[in-house]
Scaffold this motif. Structure first.
Motif, PDB file in Angstrom:
ATOM      1  N   ALA A  78       0.861  -1.187   0.000  1.00 38.71           N
ATOM      2  CA  ALA A  78       0.000   0.000   0.000  1.00 38.71           C
ATOM      3  C   ALA A  78       0.896   1.235   0.000  1.00 38.71           C
ATOM      4  CB  ALA A  78      -0.912  -0.003   1.224  1.00 38.71           C
ATOM      5  N   LYS A  79       0.679   2.135  -0.979  1.00 40.87           N
ATOM      6  CA  LYS A  79       1.481   3.346  -1.091  1.00 40.87           C
ATOM      7  C   LYS A  79       0.680   4.555  -0.623  1.00 40.87           C
ATOM      8  CE  LYS A  79       4.030   3.947  -4.712  1.00 40.87           C
ATOM      9  NZ  LYS A  79       4.434   4.101  -6.130  1.00 40.87           N
ATOM     10  N   LEU A  80       1.391   5.485  -0.025  1.00 38.04           N
ATOM     11  CA  LEU A  80       0.771   6.713   0.473  1.00 38.04           C
ATOM     12  C   LEU A  80       0.459   7.615  -0.718  1.00 38.04           C
ATOM     13  CD1 LEU A  80       0.088   8.102   3.208  1.00 38.04           C
ATOM     14  CD2 LEU A  80       2.286   9.268   3.017  1.00 38.04           C
ATOM     15  N   LYS A  85      -4.307   8.911   3.241  1.00 32.58           N
ATOM     16  CA  LYS A  85      -4.820   7.742   2.520  1.00 32.58           C
ATOM     17  C   LYS A  85      -3.683   6.876   1.985  1.00 32.58           C
ATOM     18  CE  LYS A  85      -9.341   9.371   0.998  1.00 32.58           C
ATOM     19  NZ  LYS A  85     -10.035   8.475   1.948  1.00 32.58           N
ATOM     20  N   LEU A  86      -3.935   5.548   2.054  1.00 38.29           N
ATOM     21  CA  LEU A  86      -3.065   4.552   1.430  1.00 38.29           C
ATOM     22  C   LEU A  86      -3.861   3.833   0.350  1.00 38.29           C
ATOM     23  CD1 LEU A  86      -1.549   3.055   4.690  1.00 38.29           C
ATOM     24  CD2 LEU A  86      -0.175   4.102   2.884  1.00 38.29           C
ATOM     25  N   ALA A  99      -8.702  -6.932  -4.084  1.00 29.79           N
ATOM     26  CA  ALA A  99      -8.076  -5.962  -3.189  1.00 29.79           C
ATOM     27  C   ALA A  99      -7.309  -4.871  -3.918  1.00 29.79           C
ATOM     28  CB  ALA A  99      -7.127  -6.683  -2.236  1.00 29.79           C
ATOM     29  N   ARG A 100      -6.965  -5.080  -5.156  1.00 29.84           N
ATOM     30  CA  ARG A 100      -6.129  -4.102  -5.856  1.00 29.84           C
ATOM     31  C   ARG A 100      -6.848  -2.767  -5.988  1.00 29.84           C
ATOM     32  NH1 ARG A 100      -4.996  -7.211  -9.773  1.00 29.84           N
ATOM     33  NH2 ARG A 100      -3.184  -8.169  -8.801  1.00 29.84           N
ATOM     34  N   ASN A 101      -6.126  -1.679  -5.688  1.00 27.38           N
ATOM     35  CA  ASN A 101      -6.603  -0.292  -5.744  1.00 27.38           C
ATOM     36  C   ASN A 101      -7.574   0.084  -4.631  1.00 27.38           C
ATOM     37  OD1 ASN A 101      -5.107   0.387  -8.077  1.00 27.38           O
ATOM     38  ND2 ASN A 101      -6.670  -0.541  -9.399  1.00 27.38           N
ATOM     39  N   VAL A 102      -7.737  -0.805  -3.638  1.00 30.95           N
ATOM     40  CA  VAL A 102      -8.555  -0.455  -2.464  1.00 30.95           C
ATOM     41  C   VAL A 102      -7.841   0.636  -1.672  1.00 30.95           C
ATOM     42  CG1 VAL A 102      -9.369  -1.305  -0.224  1.00 30.95           C
ATOM     43  CG2 VAL A 102      -9.714  -2.675  -2.284  1.00 30.95           C
ATOM     44  N   VAL A 159       3.404   0.679   3.139  1.00 26.86           N
ATOM     45  CA  VAL A 159       3.596  -0.504   3.992  1.00 26.86           C
ATOM     46  C   VAL A 159       3.572  -1.767   3.144  1.00 26.86           C
ATOM     47  CG1 VAL A 159       2.559   0.561   6.040  1.00 26.86           C
ATOM     48  CG2 VAL A 159       1.115  -0.720   4.442  1.00 26.86           C
ATOM     49  N   ILE A 160       4.194  -2.838   3.726  1.00 32.02           N
ATOM     50  CA  ILE A 160       4.033  -4.191   3.194  1.00 32.02           C
ATOM     51  C   ILE A 160       3.109  -4.919   4.152  1.00 32.02           C
ATOM     52  CG2 ILE A 160       5.149  -6.324   2.486  1.00 32.02           C
ATOM     53  CD1 ILE A 160       7.772  -4.853   2.345  1.00 32.02           C
ATOM     54  N   CYS A 161       2.094  -5.546   3.594  1.00 30.00           N
ATOM     55  CA  CYS A 161       1.128  -6.273   4.426  1.00 30.00           C
ATOM     56  C   CYS A 161       1.065  -7.724   3.959  1.00 30.00           C
ATOM     57  CB  CYS A 161      -0.251  -5.615   4.302  1.00 30.00           C
ATOM     58  SG  CYS A 161      -1.541  -6.435   5.259  1.00 30.00           S
TER      59      CYS A 161
END
Length: 425
Positions: A78-80, A85-86, A99-102, A159-161
Motif C-alpha cells: 500500500a502506497k501513500l 490515505k493509502l 483488493a487491488r486499488n482499495v 507498507v508491506i502487508c
C-alpha cells in the motif's frame, strides 16, 4: 590429569568452519535449520531485488518475495497517495483482484499505525482486535496479518502487508524476518527510483539535444531556401536585364530615330530591324519563362522534360548527351520533379561552362520508393573540396535537401565529374 591434557584451545587455534559444516550444524536442530533457510532465502531475495531497476517490477518482486518468505497467503503493498490515505498498488496471492486499488484510511488502521510509527505490527488474530480497522485484511478474508513500514529518504511512503486466512499463523520470528526484508525492499526501491530519475534525466537531455539539432537543421534549411530563392531572383533579374530590357531599350531608341525620319526605303528598313529586335526579345522572355517552369514538366512529366532539356543542351553546346531514364518510376510530387529538373539543368550548365567534356550522360533508376538520378561527364574534373562557388553545388545540394533527398558530387582533376541525388517518391 596432566597439565598438557588441561590445555585450552585459543580462538586463533580453532579450525575454521566452512559453509558446509555450518549447514550441517543447522540441520542438527530443526528450529535452527528453519532460521538458516530463512536467512539464506533472505540473502538471495535481497540480491535479486537490488539487481532490478524498474520501480514497478521492484514493487511486484517485493510483494511476491514477502509472501514466499513468510509463508503467507497474500501480500500487498500500500502506497501513500495523500497525507491521510493509502492505496493498494500491488497485491499477490489469494483475493488479489478484489483488493487491488482499495483505499485505506491512515488514521485508525493498523497499516496507518505501522507507517506513522515506523514499527512493524503483528496481529495474530484480527477478530480479537475489534478496536482497530483492518480494511485490507478483511477484503482478503484474513484472520492474521503482519505489516511492515516502507520508508523513503523523505519519510514513510507505504507498507508491506502479509495475511493468512487462519489465526495465529505468524509469530515474532516471522515479523522480524518481514521487518528485515522491508529494509532491503526500501533500499531496492530507492535504487530503482534513482536509476529511473537518472534515465529520465538522460532521456530528457537527449530529447533536448535532438530538438536543438532539429531546430538548427530547420534554421539552416530555411536559410538555404531563402538563399536559393534570392539566387533565383538574381538570375531572373540578370536574364531579364540582358534580354528583355536591352531589347526594349533598342526598340525605344529605334522608334525615336524613325520618328524623326522620312518615309522611304531607309524608314522601312529601320521598322524591319525594330520588328526583328522585338521578336528576339519575345523569344528570349519566353525562354526565361520556360526556364522558370517549363510547360512540358506539367504537361508531359519529368522524363519528357529531361529529354527535351538534354536535346536543347546538345544543340547549344555541341556536347553529346546520352539519356537513360527509369521507366518504372511512379508519378513524382511537383517539388521532387522541380528539384530533379533544376539540378540536372545546373549540372548540364556546369558541364557546358567548365568541364571541357565531349560526352555527358543523364541516367535515373527507381527502387524501393527512391529515385536515383546521376549526371556524369568525361571532362577535366575538379577537386570537390576546393572552393568552387561558380559551380552552384551548394544551391543544388540545398534544393535536393528541401525536397527531402540526399545529394553528392564525386570528381577529381582529370577524371570527370558525377552529380548524384536520391529523392523519395
Amino acid at each position: 590429569m596432566t597439565a598438557d591434557k588441561l590445555r585450552w584451545q585459543s580462538p586463533n587455534e580453532a579450525a575454521p568452519r566452512d559453509p558446509g559444516s555450518l549447514r550441517e550444524l543447522a540441520l542438527a536442530d530443526p528450529d535452527t535449520s528453519s532460521k538458516f533457510d530463512q536467512l539464506t532465502s533472505l540473502q538471495d531475495v535481497a540480491g535479486a531485488l537490488l539487481k532490478e531497476v524498474d520501480p514497478k517490477r521492484v514493487l511486484s518482486l517485493i510483494a511476491t518475495h514477502a509472501k514466499e518468505l513468510t509463508h503467507g497467503q497474500t501480500a500487498a503493498i500500500a502506497k501513500l497517495t495523500a497525507p491521510d490515505k493509502l492505496r493498494l498498488d500491488v497485491v499477490v496471492g489469494r483475493g488479489a483482484s478484489a483488493a487491488r486499488n482499495v483505499e485505506v484510511e491512515v488514521e485508525g488502521s493498523m497499516a496507518g499505525i505501522a507507517m506513522m510509527t515506523g514499527r512493524s505490527q503483528l496481529v495474530p488474530d484480527i477478530e480479537s482486535e475489534s478496536w482497530l480497522q483492518f480494511p485490507v485484511a478483511k477484503t482478503l478474508c484474513a484472520r492474521s496479518t503482519m505489516i511492515a513500514p516502507l520508508c523513503g529518504e523523505a519519510g514513510p511512503v507505504g507498507v508491506i502487508c502479509v495475511t493468512h486466512g487462519e489465526a495465529n499463523r505468524f509469530a515474532g520470528d516471522d515479523l522480524r524476518l518481514l521487518d528485515v526484508f522491508a529494509s532491503f525492499a526500501c533500499i531496492a526501491l530507492r535504487n530503482a527510483h534513482l536509476f529511473q530519475a537518472h534515465r529520465d534525466a538522460a532521456q530528457a537531455e537527449a530529447e533536448r539535444a535532438v530538438a536543438a539539432s532539429e531546430a538548427r537543421a530547420k534554421g539552416e534549411l530555411l536559410a538555404g531556401m531563402m538563399r536559393a530563392q534570392e539566387e533565383e531572383r538574381a538570375r531572373i533579374a540578370r536574364d531579364l536585364h540582358d534580354a528583355g530590357a536591352q531589347a526594349l531599350t533598342s526598340v525605344l531608341l529605334g522608334l525615336k530615330v524613325a520618328e524623326q525620319g522620312q518615309p522611304g526605303e531607309d524608314f522601312r528598313r529601320r521598322l524591319a530591324d525594330l520588328r526583328e529586335v522585338t521578336s528576339q526579345a519575345i523569344r528570349e522572355v519566353r525562354q526565361i519563362a520556360v526556364a522558370l517552369r517549363p510547360p512540358v514538366l506539367d504537361d508531359l512529366g519529368l522524363q519528357a522534360a529531361l529529354n527535351r532539356q538534354a536535346n536543347e543542351f546538345q544543340t547549344r553546346s555541341g556536347i553529346r548527351v546520352r539519356v537513360r531514364l527509369a521507366k518504372d518510376a511512379p508519378q513524382l510530387l511537383p517539388e521532387v520533379q522541380t528539384a530533379v529538373y533544376r539540378v540536372v539543368q545546373e549540372a548540364l550548365s556546369n558541364v557546358g561552362k567548365h568541364a571541357n567534356a565531349s560526352t555527358v550522360s543523364v541516367t535515373s533508376t527507381y527502387a524501393k520508393g527512391t529515385l536515383r538520378v546521376r549526371v556524369r561527364d568525361d571532362g577535366c574534373g575538379f577537386d570537390p573540396s576546393a572552393p568552387c562557388e561558380g559551380l552552384g553545388i551548394k544551391g543544388m545540394c540545398e534544393r535536393v535537401q528541401l525536397a527531402g533527398g540526399r545529394f553528392r558530387v564525386r570528381s577529381a582533376p582529370g577524371s570527370g565529374a558525377v552529380v548524384e541525388m536520391e529523392l523519395p517518391t
